[in-house]
Scaffold this active site. Sequence first.
Site, mmCIF file in Angstrom:
data_model
loop_
_atom_site.group_PDB
_atom_site.id
_atom_site.type_symbol
_atom_site.label_atom_id
_atom_site.label_comp_id
_atom_site.label_asym_id
_atom_site.label_seq_id
_atom_site.Cartn_x
_atom_site.Cartn_y
_atom_site.Cartn_z
ATOM 1 N N ARG A 17 -10.976 -7.481 3.959
ATOM 2 C CA ARG A 17 -11.090 -6.710 5.197
ATOM 3 C C ARG A 17 -12.519 -6.186 5.406
ATOM 4 N NH1 ARG A 17 -6.142 -2.635 4.647
ATOM 5 N NH2 ARG A 17 -6.859 -2.741 2.490
ATOM 6 N N ASN A 35 -4.311 -5.768 6.841
ATOM 7 C CA ASN A 35 -3.465 -6.511 5.914
ATOM 8 C C ASN A 35 -2.054 -6.556 6.466
ATOM 9 O OD1 ASN A 35 -5.311 -7.163 3.953
ATOM 10 N ND2 ASN A 35 -4.782 -5.487 2.566
#
Length: 754
Positions: A17, A35
């Site tokens: 990320r 996520n």
Amino acid sequence: MVFEIRIKGQVQGVGFRPFIYRLAIENKVNGWVNNTNEGVLVEVSLPVNQIESFCEKIKQEAPKLAKITNISFEEIERKPVFEKGFHIIKSERNTKTNVLLSPDFAICPTCRKEIHTQSDRRFLYAFTTCTYCGPRYSITQKLPYDRELTSMEAFCMCADCQKEYDNVENRRYFSQTNSCKKCGVQLSFFNKHRALLTNESDEVLKLSVEALKEGKILAIKGIGGYLLMCDANNEQTIAILRQRKHRPTKPFAVMYPSLKLLEEEISLKEQEKEALANETASIVLLNAPDSTLATTGLLGVMLPYTPLFELIAQTFAKPIIATSGNLSHSPIVYQDDNALAELLEIADCIIQNNRAIVVPQDDSVLRFSPIYNQKIVLRRSRGLAPTFIQASLALKNNVLAMGAMLKSTFAITHENNVYISQYLGDLTDFDTQENYRHTLKHLSEVISFEPSTILIDKHKMYPSSEIGRAMAQKQKLNLVEIQHHQAHFAAVLAENDLFGSKEPILGIIWDGTGWGDDGQIWGGEFFEYQYDLGLERVAHFDYFSNLMGDKMAREPRLSALAITHEVEDVQEFIRRKFSETEWNLYQKFLSQNSNIKTSSVGRILDGLASLLGILNKSTYEGEAAMYLEAKAREFFDKNSTEITCYNLVCNAENKVSLNPMIKQIFEDIQKNVSIEKIAAKIHFSLIKLIQGIANRLKIKRLAFSGGVWQNAVLVDLAFQHLDDFELFFHKQLSPNDECISFGQLAFYSFLKTP
């Protein structure tokens, strides 16, 4: 235009990320990333002619620890959530799980530097991690991989750690294991009497090193469980450890403080250095003929892979014995209460910490063949399990494969992903069976897996088969039995993408034990795979008596007796290995035609080791064959000349008779030919046998599996003398029974009639 990008694979717990965030900022892309239970989801606002190049950048520039199996995008018909800027948003959770679990990663170079830098706020902090290192799988309770779904949930970040976590320019940005001395994991030191001496971290480190210097045995909690550690130069302490652990001869692994110190003692190849120092930090078997700890000329070596081990090893500044914290044949201890209850029978003190281990793991072990540097995985566990990534492989979904017994694993197919458990040990032990069940339950819950089909070995008495049979009966699931050696062959075929090969492939599947289709014990098998025809057993070593069940694997002299039974001249030579009572009993057993037979190459190598006087009784599995390999390696290290082979051929009935070879070996013994040369000739003869059978069948592609192919001398000889053939070995998996569960999945997916 607004696009949704879905990224699957090993993309959680690897800094993915933050990577997407930085990539978007660099390219002035608006949107968000999070996520999900299916991987990583990205929303971006881009012109249609830029979306493909942005996805390509994701693939090309992804974090080193990430492994992308699929990336896709589609246009979405709505306004973007964020019209300006790029954001990491709260993880999305749903019932569907389609993400690969990240394994545990060894300490990275930057974190290692920090804990040794006095001016750094993580100086001497034994649980320093970042986005690129630290525990993952062993602390994961649920998915997606967020702090509150791991055993780090118990630790609330201090203001300084939270600042790092929120700072996109910091390498701890969104690092779920982030902590420091103020807010992090705490060490505790217990003495032999279970008394807590201190839980002040710096004092624990000091006491630990002092204990090592005093010749004490320490039980230290690591990533996947407890390790027993002591001074590798203290012979008296090592003898005590052997006595307490009931491990009289099996070599211990040794942890060196640094690669530099290791290289001062042992010559290393580049592949070995990389394997020791990478994010997996496996134990690597090294050629160390001068080491007193290397009973077969090989020494299992590792480098410190956690900050705690790093601090202890560097301060102690000498090699340390580092072996699994358990009694022999039992699973590694990983729970703190059990450590205090069980390990103080072995250790003089215990170093604990208050971060829970959710699922235990032993250290991974591998080696490289001496000449051709072929990697051979001996144990696939910490740092490697449970994810298996092979993008081109398409196995049937919702299948659970239960594996074998001695080197047990299970394997799962779920949402087009494959998960293969860490090495789980010998299931003859009840505690190991319980650990097997615990690990299966944990992984199933983490990925929300429910099987529709269960695959088991044909051996009725394998605990893994019994567990699978009971599950299938209780849940009314489809149950399929798969023959042991066919699973081995299917595993190496699948690992090398050979299903569908238009050319026939010869499988050389050699191991110790596997229940055969004819009710005998197989282990010296040749299979042929042909496209659309499946597997056929085309040759095997001639059967000999399987004496006294499992006792035969523990006593190589029984294998020697069985394989020489029909060679009259050798019998008196063998007889001296037995008492009169034993001899009469075994002769009576051998005369019975009804006894179970075996074709096992593992037992053949055991028997030949005993015949040569190397070892009559083993203290651990494969010991005799390892000594035989060591003798052959000694010969080849000193002799580069061509060596002759013994008469080992396959007859018209597709059976390989040992008798001619045994007669020739006995002649060499009587001529006082060196044991090293005889051992070398035995190994060479096995390779020439393969060559002869392959030529007779006109097959040019050869695939190898089974525990015998852990033998690096055999592997090198195959490369050297089968150069007219295309050779296929395991890549990610071990050739031993750890690969059986994966092979069961492959057999069922590609070879079983629907």
